[in-house]
Scaffold this active site. Structure first.
Site, short mmCIF file in Angstrom:
data_model
loop_
_atom_site.label_atom_id
_atom_site.label_comp_id
_atom_site.label_asym_id
_atom_site.label_seq_id
_atom_site.Cartn_x
_atom_site.Cartn_y
_atom_site.Cartn_z
N TYR A 90 70.48 -100.81 34.86
CA TYR A 90 70.18 -102.31 34.85
C TYR A 90 71.55 -102.45 36.57
O TYR A 90 72.30 -102.95 36.04
CB TYR A 90 70.63 -102.86 33.38
CG TYR A 90 71.28 -104.51 34.02
CD1 TYR A 90 69.10 -105.24 34.27
CD2 TYR A 90 72.35 -105.83 33.74
CE1 TYR A 90 69.89 -107.17 34.09
CE2 TYR A 90 71.99 -106.25 33.30
CZ TYR A 90 70.83 -107.59 33.46
OH TYR A 90 70.90 -108.46 33.98
N ARG A 120 69.57 -108.07 41.84
CA ARG A 120 69.40 -108.54 39.98
C ARG A 120 69.96 -109.77 39.49
O ARG A 120 70.31 -110.73 40.04
CB ARG A 120 70.47 -107.16 38.81
CG ARG A 120 70.29 -107.49 37.82
CD ARG A 120 71.54 -106.42 37.78
NE ARG A 120 72.00 -107.61 36.64
CZ ARG A 120 73.85 -106.68 36.73
NH1 ARG A 120 74.22 -105.46 36.36
NH2 ARG A 120 74.66 -108.07 36.35
N ASP A 121 68.73 -110.25 38.77
CA ASP A 121 68.35 -111.12 37.09
C ASP A 121 68.58 -112.10 38.75
O ASP A 121 69.23 -113.52 38.53
CB ASP A 121 69.63 -111.59 36.95
CG ASP A 121 69.25 -112.07 35.63
OD1 ASP A 121 68.45 -112.03 35.23
OD2 ASP A 121 70.40 -112.72 34.67
N SER A 181 74.14 -113.09 35.10
CA SER A 181 74.39 -111.88 35.26
C SER A 181 74.14 -111.09 36.13
O SER A 181 73.06 -110.01 36.17
CB SER A 181 73.70 -111.12 34.02
OG SER A 181 72.45 -112.02 34.13
N ASP A 205 64.46 -107.70 32.72
CA ASP A 205 64.39 -109.21 33.57
C ASP A 205 63.43 -108.89 34.24
O ASP A 205 62.75 -109.90 35.24
CB ASP A 205 65.59 -109.98 33.32
CG ASP A 205 65.96 -111.07 32.33
OD1 ASP A 205 65.10 -109.87 31.11
OD2 ASP A 205 67.20 -111.11 32.06
N ASP A 232 76.72 -113.89 27.01
CA ASP A 232 75.59 -113.85 27.95
C ASP A 232 75.83 -114.11 29.13
O ASP A 232 74.93 -114.48 29.65
CB ASP A 232 74.36 -114.44 26.93
CG ASP A 232 73.90 -114.14 26.50
OD1 ASP A 232 73.54 -112.78 25.79
OD2 ASP A 232 73.57 -114.94 24.63
#
Length: 395
Positions: free
Chosen positions: A117, A122-123, A129, A168, A350
């Site tokens: 990850y 990312r995201d 995140s 994701d 989260d």
């Protein structure tokens, strides 16, 4: 909305965690025993043969949490969480350092779950995140992140690994392509995931590519495009034989088999026939098979014991009132579902509820989100205790 619990009691009896009686790999090394190399057959369910290992990092977090609990009953229950198998998140270049101690603790008959990850950008559809690599730093992802993990796995041929690939990422390309952040990241996501699949295609590895959940790619209009996106990247990687399938509900809240579904009464429910993860796995697996992608799944049940808590499907951040769900097991009742797993370590946040924080995401400030909450990945003692109190089955 009425609060209800998932209807998996029949499966839970064989899925309650017990203290580990496996022999850590370090004991074999001390005895100068050379373990045999592991070869995994990705055409079969690895969780029928191997038990998901309780990783050292989460065990340490839980043990510290136990020390902070004063209630004797809750303290005893909390201690049992440390023995539950869960995936270890290698979510930055620096966190690759968690690999070695985790491997040392793997016992006989166990498989170590790792979350890959750290994609560039990312995201792309959330702030909580966001990763360390910019969307145009694909070379760094390959050479500084994936390549070192490959070398570490190659150096441990006697350990079985289950890899959860990039939560994701590909689902965001299906549903959030209109966002500049996601359109910028498209090339890096597709090429990065393909590189990861090709490079990590090792004999002692099985891989599951993240596929969101029933409230994301499960919408009728998303099933086919979602399957085609996963299949495209898989084929671009050369259709690696160690890809077993996909992962669903990672860090999520959806019920496995609740009927009617949690959002069955919503005005738009007619557009989503996947009102629980069991239905989603059944339908998405069929779409994947048509698209040419391996169709077996692992499903995160780590925090999905209680439903009816969210205002809508998309509320993903620190859901208030949640509880630990069914413990990891291969007894899912559905051949397409290899295992229930704990993908997200329960107790790790989260995202922050601090509106002044750079990584604050509005979803973490919604009425159904637990507050206060620290930055993503940081420990939240109060949230952990809530998950424990609401666990189904209880510890």
């Amino acid at each position: 909305m009425k609060v209800s619990t998932t209807s998996v009691a029949a499966l839970a009896a064989g899925a309650i965690a017990a203290p580990s009686n496996t022999t850590p790999r370090s004991a074999d090394k001390a005895a100068a025993v050379k373990p045999a190399a592991v070869t995994l057959d990705a055409s079969t369910n690895p969780f029928k043969t191997y038990k998901l290992a309780a990783n050292t990092f989460y065990r340490d977090e839980v043990n510290k949490a136990v020390e902070a609990i004063t209630d004797a009953t809750l303290k005893e229950q909390a201690a049992k969480v440390a023995d539950v198998g869960s995936f270890l998140w290698l979510d930055s270049i620096a966190n690759i350092a968690k690999f070695d101690p985790a491997v040392e603790a793997v016992g006989d008959g166990e498989i170590l779950g790792l979350v890959i990850y750290d994609l560039p950008g990312r995201d792309c559809a959330a702030k909580a995140s966001n990763g360390e690599l910019k969307y145009n730093e694909l070379d760094r992802y390959k050479t500084e992140y994936i390549d070192p993990i490959v070398e570490k796995i190659k150096a441990n041929p006697d350990i079985a690994f289950a890899l959860l690939i990039e939560p994701d990422s590909l689902p965001n390309l299906v549903t959030n392509a209109d966002l500049d952040t996601c359109s910028q990241s498209k090339t890096s996501y597709e090429e990065g995931v393909a590189y990861a699949l090709k490079s990590l295609n090792l004999p002692n590895v099985v891989m599951y590519v993240d596929a969101g959940h029933g409230g994301w790619l499960g919408w009728d209009a998303n099933l086919k495009p979602g399957a085609e996106e996963l299949a495209k990247v898989y084929k671009n990687a050369g259709s690696p034989k160690q890809v077993r399938g996909y992962a669903t509900n990672i860090a999520g809240w959806n019920s496995w088999d609740q009927e009617p579904g949690e959002f069955a009464d919503a005005s738009d429910a007619k557009y989503n026939s996947c009102q629980n993860e069991k239905t989603y796995v059944t339908k998405f697996s069929d779409a994947l098979k048509t698209a040419g992608f391996p169709e077996h799944a692992i499903v995160d049940t780590g925090r999905n014991a209680v439903t009816g808590l969210r205002e809508e499907w998309g509320d993903w951040c620190n859901v208030n009132g949640a509880g630990f769900g069914v413990r990891p097991t291969a007894d899912t009742g559905l051949e397409l579902a290899d295992a229930f797993v704990w993908g997200k370590p329960g107790g790790e946040s989260d995202g922050t509820s601090d509106e002044s924080a750079d990584r604050y995401d509005s979803f973490c400030g919604k009425p159904d989100a637990f507050k206060p909450s620290p930055e993503a990945g940081e420990w939240n003692q109060a949230y952990f205790e809530m998950l424990l109190k609401n666990a189904k089955p209880q510890f």
